[in-house]
Design a protein around this motif. Structure first.
Motif, PDB file in Angstrom:
ATOM      1  N   VAL A 208       0.861  -1.182   0.000  1.00  0.00           N
ATOM      2  CA  VAL A 208       0.000   0.000   0.000  1.00  0.00           C
ATOM      3  C   VAL A 208       0.901   1.237   0.000  1.00  0.00           C
ATOM      4  N   ARG A 209       0.740   2.071  -1.012  1.00  0.00           N
ATOM      5  CA  ARG A 209       1.508   3.310  -1.093  1.00  0.00           C
ATOM      6  C   ARG A 209       0.551   4.485  -0.905  1.00  0.00           C
ATOM      7  N   THR A 210       0.884   5.361   0.029  1.00  0.00           N
ATOM      8  CA  THR A 210       0.027   6.494   0.355  1.00  0.00           C
ATOM      9  C   THR A 210       0.851   7.773   0.417  1.00  0.00           C
ATOM     10  N   HIS A 211       0.154   8.915   0.329  1.00  0.00           N
ATOM     11  CA  HIS A 211       0.821  10.207   0.516  1.00  0.00           C
ATOM     12  C   HIS A 211       1.204  10.362   1.988  1.00  0.00           C
ATOM     13  N   GLU A 212       2.343  11.008   2.205  1.00  0.00           N
ATOM     14  CA  GLU A 212       2.827  11.155   3.577  1.00  0.00           C
ATOM     15  C   GLU A 212       3.530  12.491   3.726  1.00  0.00           C
ATOM     16  N   GLY A 213       2.944  13.378   4.538  1.00  0.00           N
ATOM     17  CA  GLY A 213       3.630  14.626   4.889  1.00  0.00           C
ATOM     18  C   GLY A 213       3.836  15.559   3.716  1.00  0.00           C
ATOM     19  N   ALA A 214       5.106  15.916   3.453  1.00  0.00           N
ATOM     20  CA  ALA A 214       5.454  16.905   2.443  1.00  0.00           C
ATOM     21  C   ALA A 214       5.048  16.430   1.055  1.00  0.00           C
ATOM     22  N   PRO A 215       4.732  17.373   0.173  1.00  0.00           N
ATOM     23  CA  PRO A 215       4.365  17.001  -1.201  1.00  0.00           C
ATOM     24  C   PRO A 215       5.447  16.147  -1.859  1.00  0.00           C
ATOM     25  N   GLY A 216       5.003  15.094  -2.523  1.00  0.00           N
ATOM     26  CA  GLY A 216       5.936  14.199  -3.183  1.00  0.00           C
ATOM     27  C   GLY A 216       6.463  13.080  -2.305  1.00  0.00           C
ATOM     28  N   THR A 217       6.220  13.155  -1.000  1.00  0.00           N
ATOM     29  CA  THR A 217       6.685  12.114  -0.082  1.00  0.00           C
ATOM     30  C   THR A 217       5.611  11.039   0.063  1.00  0.00           C
ATOM     31  N   GLU A 218       6.026   9.772   0.007  1.00  0.00           N
ATOM     32  CA  GLU A 218       5.086   8.665   0.093  1.00  0.00           C
ATOM     33  C   GLU A 218       5.484   7.712   1.213  1.00  0.00           C
TER      34      GLU A 218
END
Length: 247
Positions: A208-218
């Motif tokens: 599972v890949r999700t958005h995390e924190g700063a833009p572009g960070t996963e």
């Protein structure tokens, strides 16, 4: 420039020897190979880093444990107790019959499972909305249906395929649910709500890949089967930063 017969030919200016360059080339040829290596290696060569005080800086090699004399922390008692409890949840009204998960209707199963729980974050309104939308679906994956097409894969290693369902709670949030047949029952062995970038299967793992924190960070989580808890649980979690930040 003209010449008269008998005169020696004029030297060609393009072929005039250059003593300084010739001497430099001979000097390079005379050097041993080990002396030439740093000059020929270029920027790609790994060289010692010299600190401000003129001493070589230590390179990171390892793993190298810091402060080995410090005793490791004890695990949290509450977490240890919770880790021993099964988390697979039986869906009421469904039994393991011939055909395994292939014999179970995905929409009927997820509807019954939704009605048996209080709803995401304890909000029954969202649950009721999803149940109503499922009631209007012709089949999973159809236009306007929040339930995506069903997938099947053996994720537990028992030789039987599990049922993998994705329920669109909103345009950005996906509810991932996985079901298995166990001991005459249908168990929900995974249930997570994610702002998913992608869901992937690799061997018996769910990635599972999700958005995390700063833009572009996963964030990348690998979920694997845990027999003692009768569920798929996160086995590996890592943060993937944009290339521009890692250089």
């Amino acid at each position: 420039m003209s010449t008269t017969p008998g005169d020696p030919p004029a030297p060609n200016p393009r072929r005039t020897p250059r003593p300084r360059r010739a001497a430099a080339a001979l000097a390079l040829l005379a050097l041993p190979v080990t002396a030439l290596a740093p000059a020929l290696a270029g920027c790609g060569a790994e060289q010692d880093v010299v600190g401000e005080r003129g001493r070589p800086a230590a390179r990171a090699q390892g793993p190298y444990r810091l402060w080995p004399e410090r005793p490791p922390a004890e695990p949290d008692a509450g977490a240890a107790d919770a880790g021993d409890r099964p988390v697979g949840v039986a869906v009421p009204g469904f039994a393991d019959g011939d055909g395994g998960m292939y014999a179970v209707d995905p929409m009927e199963l997820v509807t019954a499972d939704l009605l048996a729980e209080p709803g995401h974050r304890g909000d029954p309104r969202e649950r009721d909305r999803l149940v109503e939308e499922l009631g209007g679906c012709e089949q999973p994956g159809a236009a306007g249906c929040p339930l995506h097409s069903a997938h099947y894969r053996d994720l537990t290693g028992n030789g039987e395929d599990e049922l993998i369902l994705g329920l669109g709670v909103s345009p950005d949030v996906l509810n991932l649910r996985i079901y298995a047949c166990r001991d005459g029952r249908v168990l929900r062995i995974m249930n997570t709500y994610e702002r998913a970038v992608s869901i992937e299967l690799a061997e018996r793992d769910v990635i599972v890949r999700t958005h995390e924190g700063a833009p572009g960070t996963e964030k990348r989580e690998v979920w694997s089967w845990c027999p003692s808890r009768q569920a798929l649980l996160p086995r590996l979690t890592e943060i993937i930063r944009p290339d521009r930040e890692s250089r």
